[in-house]
Design a protein around this motif. Structure first.
Motif, PDB file in Angstrom:
ATOM      1  N   ASP A  13       0.864  -1.190   0.000  1.00 42.52           N
ATOM      2  CA  ASP A  13       0.000   0.000   0.000  1.00 42.52           C
ATOM      3  C   ASP A  13       0.895   1.233   0.000  1.00 42.52           C
ATOM      4  O   ASP A  13       0.912   2.009   0.953  1.00 42.52           O
ATOM      5  N   ASP A  14       1.626   1.417  -1.096  1.00 43.48           N
ATOM      6  CA  ASP A  14       2.651   2.460  -1.160  1.00 43.48           C
ATOM      7  C   ASP A  14       2.044   3.854  -1.203  1.00 43.48           C
ATOM      8  O   ASP A  14       0.895   4.047  -1.604  1.00 43.48           O
ATOM      9  N   ALA A  15       2.840   4.819  -0.793  1.00 38.12           N
ATOM     10  CA  ALA A  15       2.382   6.206  -0.692  1.00 38.12           C
ATOM     11  C   ALA A  15       2.043   6.812  -2.047  1.00 38.12           C
ATOM     12  O   ALA A  15       1.203   7.711  -2.149  1.00 38.12           O
ATOM     13  N   GLN A  16       2.689   6.344  -3.119  1.00 38.20           N
ATOM     14  CA  GLN A  16       2.445   6.906  -4.444  1.00 38.20           C
ATOM     15  C   GLN A  16       1.196   6.336  -5.112  1.00 38.20           C
ATOM     16  O   GLN A  16       0.770   6.832  -6.157  1.00 38.20           O
ATOM     17  N   GLY A  17       0.643   5.263  -4.560  1.00 37.53           N
ATOM     18  CA  GLY A  17      -0.566   4.688  -5.126  1.00 37.53           C
ATOM     19  C   GLY A  17      -0.343   3.778  -6.318  1.00 37.53           C
ATOM     20  O   GLY A  17      -1.300   3.433  -7.032  1.00 37.53           O
ATOM     21  N   VAL A  18       0.897   3.355  -6.540  1.00 36.50           N
ATOM     22  CA  VAL A  18       1.173   2.472  -7.676  1.00 36.50           C
ATOM     23  C   VAL A  18       0.521   1.106  -7.465  1.00 36.50           C
ATOM     24  O   VAL A  18      -0.066   0.524  -8.387  1.00 36.50           O
ATOM     25  N   THR A  19       0.604   0.588  -6.243  1.00 34.08           N
ATOM     26  CA  THR A  19       0.001  -0.711  -5.965  1.00 34.08           C
ATOM     27  C   THR A  19      -1.514  -0.642  -6.096  1.00 34.08           C
ATOM     28  O   THR A  19      -2.152  -1.605  -6.544  1.00 34.08           O
ATOM     29  N   ALA A  20      -2.103   0.470  -5.721  1.00 32.66           N
ATOM     30  CA  ALA A  20      -3.554   0.638  -5.879  1.00 32.66           C
ATOM     31  C   ALA A  20      -3.940   0.555  -7.351  1.00 32.66           C
ATOM     32  O   ALA A  20      -4.929  -0.100  -7.715  1.00 32.66           O
ATOM     33  N   GLU A  21      -3.164   1.201  -8.212  1.00 32.90           N
ATOM     34  CA  GLU A  21      -3.448   1.146  -9.650  1.00 32.90           C
ATOM     35  C   GLU A  21      -3.234  -0.265 -10.191  1.00 32.90           C
ATOM     36  O   GLU A  21      -3.999  -0.739 -11.040  1.00 32.90           O
ATOM     37  N   PHE A  22      -2.220  -0.928  -9.699  1.00 29.28           N
ATOM     38  CA  PHE A  22      -1.961  -2.320 -10.070  1.00 29.28           C
ATOM     39  C   PHE A  22      -3.137  -3.206  -9.672  1.00 29.28           C
ATOM     40  O   PHE A  22      -3.588  -4.063 -10.451  1.00 29.28           O
ATOM     41  N   ASN A  23      -3.649  -3.003  -8.481  1.00 25.44           N
ATOM     42  CA  ASN A  23      -4.779  -3.784  -7.994  1.00 25.44           C
ATOM     43  C   ASN A  23      -6.000  -3.567  -8.886  1.00 25.44           C
ATOM     44  O   ASN A  23      -6.670  -4.519  -9.310  1.00 25.44           O
ATOM     45  N   ARG A  24      -6.278  -2.321  -9.206  1.00 26.08           N
ATOM     46  CA  ARG A  24      -7.450  -2.023 -10.041  1.00 26.08           C
ATOM     47  C   ARG A  24      -7.270  -2.482 -11.491  1.00 26.08           C
ATOM     48  O   ARG A  24      -8.253  -2.590 -12.232  1.00 26.08           O
ATOM     49  N   ASN A  25      -6.036  -2.779 -11.878  1.00 28.82           N
ATOM     50  CA  ASN A  25      -5.806  -3.187 -13.266  1.00 28.82           C
ATOM     51  C   ASN A  25      -6.563  -4.448 -13.624  1.00 28.82           C
ATOM     52  O   ASN A  25      -6.923  -4.655 -14.786  1.00 28.82           O
ATOM     53  N   VAL A  26      -6.824  -5.304 -12.639  1.00 27.20           N
ATOM     54  CA  VAL A  26      -7.574  -6.527 -12.946  1.00 27.20           C
ATOM     55  C   VAL A  26      -8.963  -6.205 -13.482  1.00 27.20           C
ATOM     56  O   VAL A  26      -9.507  -6.942 -14.314  1.00 27.20           O
ATOM     57  N   LEU A  27      -9.520  -5.078 -13.065  1.00 27.45           N
ATOM     58  CA  LEU A  27     -10.831  -4.672 -13.583  1.00 27.45           C
ATOM     59  C   LEU A  27     -10.719  -4.217 -15.032  1.00 27.45           C
ATOM     60  O   LEU A  27     -11.618  -4.476 -15.851  1.00 27.45           O
ATOM     61  N   HIS A  28      -9.633  -3.543 -15.362  1.00 25.77           N
ATOM     62  CA  HIS A  28      -9.397  -3.168 -16.763  1.00 25.77           C
ATOM     63  C   HIS A  28      -9.278  -4.415 -17.640  1.00 25.77           C
ATOM     64  O   HIS A  28      -9.761  -4.433 -18.785  1.00 25.77           O
ATOM     65  N   VAL A  29      -8.618  -5.456 -17.101  1.00 23.10           N
ATOM     66  CA  VAL A  29      -8.487  -6.713 -17.845  1.00 23.10           C
ATOM     67  C   VAL A  29      -9.855  -7.320 -18.119  1.00 23.10           C
ATOM     68  O   VAL A  29     -10.155  -7.747 -19.246  1.00 23.10           O
ATOM     69  N   LEU A  30     -10.724  -7.358 -17.111  1.00 22.55           N
ATOM     70  CA  LEU A  30     -12.064  -7.921 -17.301  1.00 22.55           C
ATOM     71  C   LEU A  30     -12.886  -7.090 -18.276  1.00 22.55           C
ATOM     72  O   LEU A  30     -13.638  -7.637 -19.099  1.00 22.55           O
ATOM     73  N   ASN A  31     -12.732  -5.778 -18.200  1.00 21.93           N
ATOM     74  CA  ASN A  31     -13.447  -4.916 -19.148  1.00 21.93           C
ATOM     75  C   ASN A  31     -13.025  -5.208 -20.584  1.00 21.93           C
ATOM     76  O   ASN A  31     -13.868  -5.334 -21.485  1.00 21.93           O
ATOM     77  N   ARG A  32     -11.727  -5.320 -20.798  1.00 25.51           N
ATOM     78  CA  ARG A  32     -11.214  -5.505 -22.157  1.00 25.51           C
ATOM     79  C   ARG A  32     -11.465  -6.910 -22.680  1.00 25.51           C
ATOM     80  O   ARG A  32     -11.892  -7.092 -23.825  1.00 25.51           O
ATOM     81  N   GLU A  33     -11.208  -7.908 -21.867  1.00 29.18           N
ATOM     82  CA  GLU A  33     -11.241  -9.288 -22.340  1.00 29.18           C
ATOM     83  C   GLU A  33     -12.629  -9.915 -22.291  1.00 29.18           C
ATOM     84  O   GLU A  33     -12.922 -10.815 -23.089  1.00 29.18           O
ATOM     85  N   LEU A  34     -13.465  -9.458 -21.362  1.00 27.99           N
ATOM     86  CA  LEU A  34     -14.774 -10.101 -21.180  1.00 27.99           C
ATOM     87  C   LEU A  34     -15.938  -9.151 -21.406  1.00 27.99           C
ATOM     88  O   LEU A  34     -17.086  -9.507 -21.123  1.00 27.99           O
ATOM     89  N   GLY A  35     -15.662  -7.957 -21.913  1.00 27.36           N
ATOM     90  CA  GLY A  35     -16.745  -7.026 -22.183  1.00 27.36           C
ATOM     91  C   GLY A  35     -17.473  -6.574 -20.929  1.00 27.36           C
ATOM     92  O   GLY A  35     -18.683  -6.306 -20.965  1.00 27.36           O
TER      93      GLY A  35
END
Length: 335
Positions: free
Chosen positions: A220-242
């Motif tokens: 849970d880094d101060a810059q929020g990089v891990t938060a963006e990484f965590n949310r990336n799985v939702l981008h994957v589902l949006n792109r791959e599964l509509g």
């Protein structure tokens, strides 16, 4: 490079070869199955392997450079310090690496085993055919006398496809074993033991139990990089599964589970919402504040590692850790 659907019992006869046991269609089927299971479970969950599309991999590389994220640099420093001792204790002529990616850290082992005079073959295994192709091309230039055989496959399902022959040491680094739940962890280690002959070895990298505040900060880094990484799985589902997730509507959560001694990452719905996943013909309801688990990363104690490996037929012969005892490398022999 020779690209084949090879007989898993065959030996390597060419300097560089790529055996493909997992296609894009297989990956799509696995994503669909994992998404359907996880989004309809109570509580909801998604496996962490779906973080790693191209963008997710870029984000993870950024994470490894963050001041809070100690595991990658700690393991690398430990490998630099211990590689020659590992090579001497092992004596293997074949290194098999599960989840190898670019094989960056493995070069430390390859160099050490080469110095020891035993290295004959390197077998990197990964789900990404492109990553393996790139790694094999680079490794072929760097290690012209080493036989190279890449295996495209899922380490949780395709271990029986690993090439046999020689004196093998399977390397499973990065603390990735901690991403598996206990039952899956035992099943995986049993599969590893089953593909090894008595006397062959496993080199296992594990994060160790340390101060929980330090562990939580790493996820849970101060810059929020891990938060963006965590949310990336939702981008994957949006792109791959509509799907129509709004990633910005989910907050990153990292917490320490003291009972299980693991860090848990979750995504928390900031508002009630209905999500449609067209490829699955699935509608998913999220309540405000509802959390979906996306990763665990278990940390271990040395005695627990020995017990865990002993239960599936390994004996730990050597154990190395860094001065702060944040990370461990266990060399275990198949009985």
């Amino acid at each position: 490079m020779n690209r084949t659907a090879a007989d898993p019992t065959s030996t390597v006869s060419e300097p560089a070869r790529l055996d493909v046991h997992r296609t894009e269609a297989d990956a799509d089927e696995a994503l669909r199955a994992d998404a359907r299971h996880g989004l309809t479970a109570t509580p909801k969950e998604l496996p962490p392997k779906w973080f790693y599309d191209a963008r997710g991999s870029e984000l993870f590389e950024l994470i490894t450079e963050l001041p809070e994220y100690y595991p990658t640099r700690t393991e690398r420093a430990l490998l630099e310090e211990s590689a020659d001792a590992i090579a001497k204790a092992s004596g293997a002529d074949t290194i098999v690496e599960l989840g190898s990616g670019s094989s960056a850290k493995t070069r430390l082992l390859l160099d050490a085993f080469a110095r020891a005079g035993t290295l004959r073959r390197y077998v990197p295994q990964d789900v990404s055919e492109a990553a393996l192709e790139g790694a094999l091309e680079a490794l072929g230039r760097e290690y012209p006398d080493v036989e190279l055989q890449g295996v495209v496959g899922d380490f949780t399902r395709d271990l029986d496809r690993l090439p046999r022959g020689g004196r093998r040491m399977i390397a499973f680094l990065g603390g990735t074993i901690g991403n598996l739940l206990p039952a899956d962890r035992r099943q995986f280690l049993q599969l590893v033991r089953d593909v090894l002959e008595p006397g062959e070895q496993l080199l296992l990298g594990t994060g160790l139990v340390i101060d929980p505040a330090t562990v939580v900060a790493a996820y849970d880094d101060a810059q929020g990089v891990t938060a963006e990484f965590n949310r990336n799985v939702l981008h994957v589902l949006n792109r791959e599964l509509g799907a129509d997730f709004d990633p910005a509507a989910f907050a990153h959560v990292a917490l320490w589970d003291a009972e299980n001694e693991w860090i848990e990452m979750r995504l928390r719905a900031e508002r009630a919402m209905t999500v449609r996943v067209d490829a699955l013909d699935l509608t998913v309801e999220f309540a405000e504040g509802e959390e979906m688990r996306t990763e665990i990363s278990a940390k271990f104690r040395p005695a627990g590692i020995r017990e865990m490996l002993g239960e599936v037929g390994f004996a730990v012969s050597e154990f190395w850790s860094d001065p702060e005892e944040r990370f461990g490398l266990s060399l275990a022999t198949a009985l």
